[in-house]
Design an enzyme around this catalytic site. Structure first.
Site, PDB file in Angstrom:
ATOM      1  N   CYS A   1      27.378  70.134  99.169  1.00 53.35           N
ATOM      2  CA  CYS A   1      28.028  68.865  99.528  1.00 53.35           C
ATOM      3  C   CYS A   1      27.181  67.666  99.113  1.00 53.35           C
ATOM      4  O   CYS A   1      26.080  67.460  99.636  1.00 53.35           O
ATOM      5  CB  CYS A   1      28.298  68.863 101.033  1.00 53.35           C
ATOM      6  SG  CYS A   1      28.654  67.252 101.728  1.00 53.35           S
TER       7      CYS A   1
ATOM      8  N   CYS B   1      26.393  65.093 101.900  1.00 49.99           N
ATOM      9  CA  CYS B   1      25.403  65.669 102.823  1.00 49.99           C
ATOM     10  C   CYS B   1      23.993  65.409 102.297  1.00 49.99           C
ATOM     11  O   CYS B   1      23.086  65.012 103.048  1.00 49.99           O
ATOM     12  CB  CYS B   1      25.615  67.172 102.970  1.00 49.99           C
ATOM     13  SG  CYS B   1      27.242  67.671 103.568  1.00 49.99           S
TER      14      CYS B   1
END
Length: 390
Positions: A52, A55
């Site tokens: 991600c 993230c």
């Protein structure tokens, strides 16, 4: 001596490194819960996935910020779990985590106090933490607190938000208590949004709040929009019942019979056509949409050009009747007159092509193509339309 200095520098480096970011526990979820209970703190959990991008950006740009790490380290037991490996999979399933990053604030029993998601800057990240960090929630289940009569506004607002999608009826009850507590306070824009979200009928307790606080609400929206909401609230159940679930068609006779006594003929007609222009395109019934739009947008000057352009786009795609398309010409022209862009000039060109105004169609298709190319946008639709007009 040299070895001692080396160990000392290593120790200092490790301390400074540990303070580079939020201090995340390197242990199991069960142990994190136990520590939260023991220290009477809430848990902050970063639920992430290794692939991600946002993230990684949170980890790189936000977690190391001085104000962020200071607040999170002082107020929470912090934990991170990859939702796609190990016990992270069980956590993802338990808390229905479907997007990354997700940020969970939990008490020691594992109850969700607040949930948020997506990349955000440092100020917003601290703001959600402060909102979640309510001392009431450290050792108590939010639902149990509510049932005991808790009326702290921050607690109620947070509980509304957390349950709006998952337990609407509970969130609605919370909203009723919240607006009782706020009776002597100015409603914010967010408050008004919450009020309208949970307001479905004049029989709802919050309808009286809507009426009593009209002056406050009209500060955030026009009186015309306020009145539209009022009409929709009064006839929302009639709207719902007038839709034939088998055919997907709205029963006009049933609607008028039940709506006119509530709001009058003129308001009922406007509300019905507003309902149709929203509903019918979503179910692909463009014949009924065409009829409703011609009535609803009859006085084009009463509408925002962008709303008219959306209607013109649907007509350009799904309507062939030339008399109807003449109306759509006016709608698209209003948007173009306000400000020419690649989208509205293309829609107008397409409508001109369907009404037989080939020269006009060429002019606006060429304009759309040029604007798109100048702005680095896709001009293929306008190019194809020009080729079809040769």
């Amino acid at each position: 001596m040299k070895k001692t200095l080396t160990l000392l520098f290593l120790f200092i480096f490790l301390i400074s490194f540990s303070q580079e970011s939020i201090n995340f526990e390197n242990t199991t979820f069960k142990e994190v819960l136990a520590k939260a209970k023991r220290e009477k703190k809430l848990i902050f959990m970063d639920a992430y996935a290794s692939w991600c991008g946002p993230c990684k950006l949170m980890e790189k740009n936000v977690f190391p910020l001085a104000a962020v790490k200071e607040y999170y380290n002082a107020n929470f037991i912090n934990a991170r779990f990859d939702m796609e490996i190990g016990e992270g999979r069980e956590i993802a399933q338990k808390y229905q985590i479907r997007s990354y990053p997700s940020f969970l604030f939990l008490n020691g029993d594992g109850d969700v106090v607040m949930k948020n998601f997506g990349y955000m800057g440092g100020e917003d990240f601290i703001a959600i933490a402060k909102e979640a960090n309510n001392p009431l929630l450290v050792n108590s289940n939010p639902k149990a607190l509510f049932e005991k009569g808790e009326s702290d506004p921050a607690f109620l607002l947070n509980m509304m938000r957390q349950n709006a999608q998952t337990d609407y009826e509970l969130a609605k009850k919370v909203s009723e208590r919240y607006f009782k507590v706020k009776k002597d306070q100015e409603l914010t824009r967010d408050d008004i949004g919450m009020l309208l979200y949970f307001l479905k009928s004049p029989s709802d307790p919050n309808y009286q709040v809507f009426k009593d606080r009209k002056a406050n609400i009209v500060k955030e929206m026009s009186e015309d929009i306020y009145n539209q909401f009022d009409v929709n609230i009064k006839i929302s159940k009639v709207m719902e019942s007038s839709l034939d679930q088998n055919t997907g068609v709205i029963n006009d006779d049933y609607f008028y019979k039940n709506a006119i006594p509530l709001v009058g003929k003129a308001e009922a007609e406007t509300a019905l056509n507003r309902m149709k222009v929203i509903y019918y395109p979503n179910v692909g019934n463009f014949k009924e949409y065409e009829k409703a739009a011609l009535i609803y947008y009859k006085n084009a000057d009463d509408f925002d050009p962008e709303e008219l352009l959306k209607a013109a786009w649907i007509f350009s795609e799904h309507v062939d009747d030339k008399i109807s398309l003449k109306k759509a010409e006016v709608w698209a022209e209003k948007s173009v007159m306000k400000s020419e862009n690649a989208e509205n000039t293309y829609i107008l060109a397409k409508i001109y092509a369907k009404t037989g105004k080939k020269d006009n169609a060429k002019i606006y298709a060429e304009m759309s193509k040029n604007i798109a190319q100048q702005q680095g946008k896709d001009s293929s639709a306008a190019t194809q339309l020009l080729q079809s007009l040769k």
